[in-house]
Motif scaffolding. Structure first.
Motif, PDB file in Angstrom:
ATOM      1  N   ARG A   1      16.664 -57.720 -40.225  1.00 38.11           N
ATOM      2  CA  ARG A   1      16.643 -58.026 -38.800  1.00 38.11           C
ATOM      3  C   ARG A   1      17.704 -59.063 -38.425  1.00 38.11           C
TER       4      ARG A   1
ATOM      5  N   ALA B   1      19.589 -47.288 -40.913  1.00 37.25           N
ATOM      6  CA  ALA B   1      19.500 -48.625 -40.318  1.00 37.25           C
ATOM      7  C   ALA B   1      20.005 -48.631 -38.885  1.00 37.25           C
TER       8      ALA B   1
ATOM      9  N   GLY C   1      17.473 -52.726 -44.331  1.00 37.25           N
ATOM     10  CA  GLY C   1      16.491 -52.978 -43.286  1.00 37.25           C
ATOM     11  C   GLY C   1      16.339 -54.431 -42.880  1.00 37.25           C
TER      12      GLY C   1
ATOM     13  N   LYS D   1      18.084 -49.629 -35.515  1.00 39.40           N
ATOM     14  CA  LYS D   1      18.650 -50.871 -34.978  1.00 39.40           C
ATOM     15  C   LYS D   1      18.443 -52.038 -35.943  1.00 39.40           C
ATOM     16  N   ASN D   2      18.591 -51.748 -37.230  1.00 42.09           N
ATOM     17  CA  ASN D   2      18.535 -52.775 -38.270  1.00 42.09           C
ATOM     18  C   ASN D   2      19.916 -52.996 -38.859  1.00 42.09           C
TER      19      ASN D   2
END
Length: 368
Positions: free
Chosen positions: A286, A220, A284, A224-225
């Motif tokens: 955002r 992750a 995962g 960049k999650n």
């Protein structure tokens, strides 16, 4: 395991080439000298294949592993055929001391592949039969030839019978070693699985959760999650245990586990830490809203009635949520943060989901 056997392959190749050269000169046989050259080439290629395998690094694809296994098998088959041809030529020459050496070489080859390659019975059995059946046939045919030596026919028939019997016994040994290996690896697999799963629900336990958390968190961060850790505690479960008994409570926990598994994606992880505490690792993300949506769905689905022994039972669930890497990338700290948020959720009326805030994180750090 197959590709860790370079020393036996090298040693058998050297012996085979030496015998072919020695006997080829003695019998003035160009064919045996040709076999010596083929034996040297085959041994070189087998060792080169082992080297290539070691340089290829870890191989995760099952299809790739199959291809490497076929390459090893082909080398084994070719060498077995060369051994058989050596014996056919040597036995036809009627040179008893030579027979002793070449047949012994077949026995050595057979013993080696049985002890080292029985984990792959198809490769092992095919190699064994390629080396021994032509040898048995050559001995039996040679026994039919007329010769002045006393007991010529009888002795060669006995030798053919000995090779055939040892081949049959070797096949039984292959079957036994293969069954033993399967049982051993199955037991190791089962023990490893038991060490990483919850015995009641079959969910991952804290050990497996830690391993998967580390893996998914690293992935992750590179993408960049975020990952969200949902700490769940059932509301009203103790009352069910007290009223209906622990067996009923265990059945309800199993049903809760199945519902949780049905709500998450394939990459997400559902774990049971013990008692009525569960953890859902959501992968995962955002933003926080995705974690909130899942938490609300968990509360809604877990709060639906359960049927245990024809009795309708109900529990609710409170959820504390902590996210990484926002709150760090250490599982124990995230669990502590989510647990602190869970405590607030229960205090505020239960059946709700709250994110870990700075006060929760501070509390977790003090507790640590």
């Amino acid at each position: 395991m197959l590709y860790s056997m370079w020393l036996p392959i090298f040693g058998m190749g050297i012996v085979f080439v030496g015998i072919c050269v020695l006997v080829g000169r003695e019998l003035e046989s160009p064919f045996l000298l040709f076999l010596a050259a083929m034996g040297a080439l085959t041994t070189f290629l087998r060792l080169a294949t082992i080297r290539a395998y070691s340089r290829a690094g870890p191989i995760g694809s099952f299809d790739d592993l199959r291809r490497w296994e076929r390459r090893y098998a082909i080398g084994n088959y070719v060498f077995a055929i060369l051994l058989a041809l050596l014996n056919v030529v040597a036995i036809a020459a009627h040179y008893p001391l030579l027979h002793l050496i070449t047949v012994s070489l077949v026995f050595s080859f057979g013993a080696g592949i049985v002890s080292r390659t029985s984990i792959r019975p198809n490769v092992c059995v095919t190699s064994l039969l390629l080396a021994t059946l032509p040898t048995v046939a050559a001995l039996a045919l040679h026994a039919l030839e007329r010769h002045a030596m006393p007991l010529h026919a009888e002795l060669f028939l006995v030798e053919a019978l000995i090779v055939a019997m040892i081949t049959a016994l070797s096949l039984q040994t292959v079957a036994h070693l293969y069954r033993s290996a399967v049982e051993h690896h199955t037991a190791r697999h089962d023990m490893a699985k038991l060490a990483r799963t919850d015995a009641l629900t079959g969910l991952s336990n804290r050990l497996l959760l830690r391993e998967l958390f580390q893996l998914h968190t690293e992935t992750a961060i590179r993408a960049k999650n975020m990952v969200a850790l949902h700490f769940l505690d059932l509301d009203g479960f103790k009352a069910i245990n007290d009223r209906y008994g622990h067996p009923a409570g265990d059945i309800l926990l199993e049903q809760v586990a199945r519902r949780l598994e049905g709500m998450v994606r394939a990459d997400d992880v559902v774990s049971r830490l013990g008692g009525d505490e569960f953890v859902v690792l959501q992968i995962g993300l955002r933003d926080d809203s995705e974690a909130e949506l899942l938490a609300r769905r968990i509360i809604r689905e877990i709060s639906k009635p359960y049927i245990v022994d024809d009795i309708s039972m109900s529990v609710s669930v409170s959820v504390g949520i902590a996210t990484a890497p926002k709150l760090g990338v250490e599982l124990e700290r995230l669990l502590a943060c989510a647990d602190a948020a869970l405590y607030r959720a229960k205090t505020d009326g239960k059946a709700r989901a709250l994110f870990c805030i700075e006060a929760d994180a501070a509390m977790a750090d003090i507790a640590a």
